[in-house]
Enzyme design. Sequence first.
Site, PDB file in Angstrom:
ATOM      1  N   LYS A  11       1.648  -1.336   8.626  1.00 24.10           N
ATOM      2  CA  LYS A  11       0.314  -0.829   8.678  1.00 24.10           C
ATOM      3  C   LYS A  11       0.288   0.214   9.763  1.00 24.10           C
ATOM      4  CE  LYS A  11      -1.857  -5.195   6.854  1.00 24.10           C
ATOM      5  NZ  LYS A  11      -2.558  -6.468   7.403  1.00 24.10           N
ATOM      6  N   TYR A  51      -6.488  -3.748  -1.643  1.00 18.91           N
ATOM      7  CA  TYR A  51      -7.308  -5.031  -1.228  1.00 18.91           C
ATOM      8  C   TYR A  51      -8.430  -5.430  -1.935  1.00 18.91           C
ATOM      9  CZ  TYR A  51      -4.061  -4.447   2.864  1.00 18.91           C
ATOM     10  OH  TYR A  51      -3.206  -4.662   3.848  1.00 18.91           O
ATOM     11  N   ASN A 114      -2.280  -6.706  12.543  1.00 15.97           N
ATOM     12  CA  ASN A 114      -0.955  -7.490  12.335  1.00 15.97           C
ATOM     13  C   ASN A 114      -0.031  -6.930  11.840  1.00 15.97           C
ATOM     14  OD1 ASN A 114      -1.836  -7.229   9.933  1.00 15.97           O
ATOM     15  ND2 ASN A 114      -2.476  -9.497   9.586  1.00 15.97           N
ATOM     16  N   HIS A 117       1.971  -5.664   5.860  1.00 15.24           N
ATOM     17  CA  HIS A 117       1.569  -6.362   4.644  1.00 15.24           C
ATOM     18  C   HIS A 117       2.710  -6.703   3.794  1.00 15.24           C
ATOM     19  CE1 HIS A 117      -1.038  -6.900   0.865  1.00 15.24           C
ATOM     20  NE2 HIS A 117      -0.066  -6.295   0.480  1.00 15.24           N
ATOM     21  N   GLU A 128       1.234  -3.685  -6.661  1.00 16.00           N
ATOM     22  CA  GLU A 128       1.122  -3.051  -5.382  1.00 16.00           C
ATOM     23  C   GLU A 128       2.322  -2.114  -5.405  1.00 16.00           C
ATOM     24  OE1 GLU A 128       1.224  -6.123  -2.476  1.00 16.00           O
ATOM     25  OE2 GLU A 128      -1.069  -6.434  -2.676  1.00 16.00           O
TER      26      GLU A 128
END
Length: 145
Positions: A11, A51, A114, A117, A128
């Site tokens: 990310k 998402y 965080n 992913h 994805e």
Amino acid sequence: MTLQRTFVMIKPDGVRRRLVGEIISRFEKRGFNILALKMVHMDRATAERLYQEHKGKGFFNELINYIISGPVVCMIIEGDDAVSVVRKMIGATDPKEASPGTIRGDYALSKSENVIHASDSEEKAKTEMGIFFQDVTEIGAQARM
């Protein structure tokens, strides 16, 4: 053990903090193959597609704005039981719950920032991977050349 492919994305905070090499190294040391890798600056429509399961939740817009705030590194990773092993390697979404030694346990700053992913099922991995890598079937053959 089953040979699997999974989708992993570092990310914007992971890219910004120069953690890309360290994270990739962890996967390689664990014996995984990186079949495809690219850096992209995602647009809103792509982020919303990635998402979509969170659409309508209170944090959705914040998540999308964060994901499009900077470049991300997208990868297809292959190896034995890749989906579950990679999920264990990255750790819990909330860094307070992520074990030390996991990627999030070591590097995540918050629940939203965080670092990484990863797909949570084989079905999601296929979806994805298809968002970022149009011809996934070709990738395996090219990677082994």
